[in-house]
Design a protein around this motif. Structure first.
Motif, PDB file in Angstrom:
ATOM      1  N   SER A  19       0.829  -1.205   0.000  1.00 36.39           N
ATOM      2  CA  SER A  19       0.000   0.000   0.000  1.00 36.39           C
ATOM      3  C   SER A  19       0.864   1.256   0.000  1.00 36.39           C
ATOM      4  O   SER A  19       0.526   2.246  -0.645  1.00 36.39           O
ATOM      5  N   VAL A  20       1.961   1.206   0.730  1.00 37.17           N
ATOM      6  CA  VAL A  20       2.888   2.338   0.740  1.00 37.17           C
ATOM      7  C   VAL A  20       3.500   2.528  -0.649  1.00 37.17           C
ATOM      8  O   VAL A  20       3.645   3.661  -1.120  1.00 37.17           O
ATOM      9  N   ARG A  21       3.807   1.438  -1.316  1.00 37.75           N
ATOM     10  CA  ARG A  21       4.360   1.520  -2.671  1.00 37.75           C
ATOM     11  C   ARG A  21       3.315   1.929  -3.693  1.00 37.75           C
ATOM     12  O   ARG A  21       3.646   2.341  -4.791  1.00 37.75           O
ATOM     13  N   GLY A  22       2.027   1.772  -3.352  1.00 41.19           N
ATOM     14  CA  GLY A  22       0.965   2.115  -4.284  1.00 41.19           C
ATOM     15  C   GLY A  22       0.562   0.964  -5.186  1.00 41.19           C
ATOM     16  O   GLY A  22      -0.054   1.173  -6.221  1.00 41.19           O
ATOM     17  N   ASP A  23       0.918  -0.262  -4.803  1.00 44.19           N
ATOM     18  CA  ASP A  23       0.604  -1.437  -5.613  1.00 44.19           C
ATOM     19  C   ASP A  23       0.076  -2.561  -4.719  1.00 44.19           C
ATOM     20  O   ASP A  23       0.755  -3.567  -4.512  1.00 44.19           O
ATOM     21  N   PRO A  24      -1.146  -2.418  -4.178  1.00 43.43           N
ATOM     22  CA  PRO A  24      -1.663  -3.458  -3.291  1.00 43.43           C
ATOM     23  C   PRO A  24      -1.995  -4.763  -4.014  1.00 43.43           C
ATOM     24  O   PRO A  24      -2.122  -5.803  -3.391  1.00 43.43           O
ATOM     25  N   GLY A  25      -2.108  -4.713  -5.323  1.00 45.68           N
ATOM     26  CA  GLY A  25      -2.379  -5.934  -6.085  1.00 45.68           C
ATOM     27  C   GLY A  25      -1.262  -6.956  -5.948  1.00 45.68           C
ATOM     28  O   GLY A  25      -1.500  -8.160  -5.941  1.00 45.68           O
ATOM     29  N   ARG A  26      -0.054  -6.485  -5.834  1.00 43.92           N
ATOM     30  CA  ARG A  26       1.088  -7.389  -5.663  1.00 43.92           C
ATOM     31  C   ARG A  26       1.003  -8.129  -4.330  1.00 43.92           C
ATOM     32  O   ARG A  26       1.323  -9.311  -4.248  1.00 43.92           O
TER      33      ARG A  26
END
Length: 98
Positions: A19-26
């Protein structure tokens, strides 16, 4: 119960980092991979435990896998360019095999 707590902690850590990276799909993909591997390890443990005492081997394997996935997500947060290069290499490899 402690195995469950450790695995749940690793999953929460992966989701927070993604979420911090902006990619919760991963993180969702990593969680799905962890659930699939847990099922495979549980089935293997069930089969092998018929013939010998496995003790806590299955729990240890799943904890190590969950920890490895959590460290992988942390590595992706700390070195995003290296993570992107690795992902591109993996995509190219998978395209060649398909």
């Amino acid at each position: 119960m402690s195995t469950f707590a450790i695995i749940l902690g690793c999953i929460v850590f992966m989701i927070v980092v993604a979420s911090v990276r902006g990619d919760p799909g991963r993180a969702i993909a990593d969680t799905t991979l962890l659930v699939i591997l847990a099922g495979i390890v549980a089935a293997l443990d069930f089969i092998v435990s018929r013939f010998m005492d496995t003790g806590y081997a299955a729990s240890l394997v799943i904890i190590l896998v969950a920890g490895g996935l959590a460290l992988d997500s942390l590595y992706g947060l700390m070195a995003p360019e290296r993570q992107k290069r690795r992902d591109k290499k993996l995509r190219r490899l998978m395209k060649r095999r398909a």
